[in-house]
Design an enzyme around this catalytic site. Structure first.
Site, short mmCIF file in Angstrom:
data_model
loop_
_atom_site.label_atom_id
_atom_site.label_comp_id
_atom_site.label_asym_id
_atom_site.label_seq_id
_atom_site.Cartn_x
_atom_site.Cartn_y
_atom_site.Cartn_z
CD GLU A 5 37.25 17.68 64.93
OE1 GLU A 5 37.32 17.41 63.85
OE2 GLU A 5 36.42 18.23 65.66
CB THR A 59 27.61 19.23 71.17
OG1 THR A 59 28.84 18.69 70.58
CG2 THR A 59 27.81 19.02 72.82
CG ASP A 71 31.92 18.11 69.51
OD1 ASP A 71 31.97 17.04 68.72
OD2 ASP A 71 32.11 19.44 69.12
O1 F6P Z 1 30.82 20.30 67.03
C1 F6P Z 1 30.19 19.47 66.43
C2 F6P Z 1 31.25 19.07 65.22
O2 F6P Z 1 30.87 18.08 64.41
C3 F6P Z 1 32.74 19.05 65.70
O3 F6P Z 1 32.99 17.70 66.21
C4 F6P Z 1 33.34 19.35 64.33
O4 F6P Z 1 34.70 19.72 64.78
C5 F6P Z 1 32.64 20.15 63.87
O5 F6P Z 1 31.33 20.28 64.45
C6 F6P Z 1 32.38 20.22 62.39
O6 F6P Z 1 31.82 21.23 61.76
P1 F6P Z 1 31.70 21.31 60.26
O7 F6P Z 1 30.49 20.61 59.87
O8 F6P Z 1 31.33 22.57 59.83
O9 F6P Z 1 32.81 20.57 59.44
#
Ligand code: F6P
Length: 352
Positions: free
Chosen positions: A225, A129, A131
């Site tokens: 976010e 991740t 994150d």
């Molecule tokens: O978990 C990884 C991530 O990039 C997060 O940081 C983000 O909130 C989410 O995925 C975004 O997901 P999507 O690509 O579905 O908008």
């Protein structure tokens, strides 16, 4: 042995490096047959499985390439109902898979754990991740690349902020953890860093921006976010029904811009970095870490240590039971040294 490999959840730089390392180790050390499952768990759902054989040649030349050659999905939920569970069970049986290496975040690991319990699918997990929020793993691959991308964006924003004497808000990803915002904010010299772990006080931010209007004449705010103002609710961009991770965040930078602007003389602008943080080639650090993770996953498979996820703890590669990481997220602790350091050098973390 016949081993399945899948990538689940949002993509992330370094996935191909893991696929390459785990496949090469399994072929070279164990003589295994490796099957790439397409689009995460989606490839095991439906009437027929969607797989492609991963040969040595197939995984050569992909180390440095972003994304995943297998495709991924962050909305497929094999645990959704009895029908999808039966499909997975049948497809795993048809393919003759002894174990599936699931490369993904906490959502993917939770699904793998759930499938092990529900249909007896053996799993080995690899944490992934941008994150950096997976329990028991101090650094997941992809994070370093995302920090580098967000840092560069912050530096680029600074020169235009300085020229126009503006307050510039830069929103990073990260979901409910502020690792990306914190490290990019520190590396990108943000004046204010706002994190999901610390509800911010609007008046404090106004005061810092006003003081800087007098002296430096511009301010850089880096906001994760998942951050929110005290007493306000989380900014949710969309809700994806049946997804293991239904709340998609994003847009909090614009919310903050609207709240701040009436109080300041300077113009306030917001930039949401979005998926640019997830794309592109992995940094050398992430290539090495991803290769180590893939290699270690192969060792777990070859020694029959199923139900475990690869980890990095105190700088050492190891593993823990997937059960201990399923449905948990690693946030920044209130006493984390980086927070103390940031405050000590005058970075505002949104509190007086
Ligand atoms: O978990 C990884 C991530 O990039 C997060 O940081 C983000 O909130 C989410 O995925 C975004 O997901 P999507 O690509 O579905 O908008």
């Amino acid at each position: 042995m016949r081993v399945g490999v899948l990538t689940g959840g949002g993509d992330c730089p370094g996935l191909n490096a893991v696929i390459r390392a785990v496949t090469k180790s399994l072929i070279r050390q164990g003589g295994c047959e490796v099957l790439g499952i397409q689009d995460g768990f989606e490839g095991l759902m439906g009437d027929a499985p969607r797989v492609k054989p991963l040969s040595w040649d197939e995984v050569s030349g992909i180390l440095h390439i972003g994304g995943t050659i297998l495709g991924t999905s962050n909305s497929a939920n094999p645990l959704k109902n009895a029908e999808t569970l039966a499909q997975v069970k049948r497809n795993v049986h048809t393919l003759g898979l002894d174990v599936v290496v699931s490369i993904g975040g906490d959502g993917t690991q939770s699904l793998a754990y759930g499938l092990a319990n529900a249909v007896g699918m053996q799993c080995v997990g690899v944490p992934k991740t941008i994150d950096n929020d997976i329990a028991n793993c101090e650094r997941s691959f992809g994070f370093d690349t995302a920090v580098a991308t967000a840092t560069e964006a912050l530096r680029r924003i600074e020169s235009t902020a300085n020229s126009h004497h503006r307050v510039m808000i830069v929103e990073t990803m990260g979901r409910n953890a502020g690792w990306l915002a914190l490290e990019a904010g520190v590396a990108g010299a943000a004046d204010i860093i706002l994190l999901p772990e610390i509800d911010y006080d609007l008046q404090t931010i106004i005061d810092v921006c006003k003081a800087r209007e007098q002296r430096q004449r511009y301010t850089i705010i880096c906001i994760g976010e998942g951050a929110k103002e005290s007493g306000q609710s989380l900014t949710v961009r969309e809700r994806v029904e049946h997804s293991p991770d239904p709340l998609r965040l994003g847009g909090v930078g614009h919310v903050l811009r609207e709240r701040l602007q009436p109080h300041l003389k300077s113009e306030v602008r917001a930039t949401v970095l979005g998926h640019v943080q997830r794309g592109g080639d992995p940094t050398p650090f992430d290539r090495v870490l991803a290769t180590q993770f893939g290699h270690h996953a192969a060792q777990l498979v070859l020694s029959g240590q199923f139900g475990r996820m690869v980890t990095l703890q105190n700088g050492a590669i190891g593993s823990v039971e997937i059960a201990t990481v399923a449905n948990t997220q690693r946030q920044i602790a209130a006493d984390h040294p980086l927070l103390t350091m940031a405050r000590d050098i005058g970075i505002c973390l949104g509190q007086p």
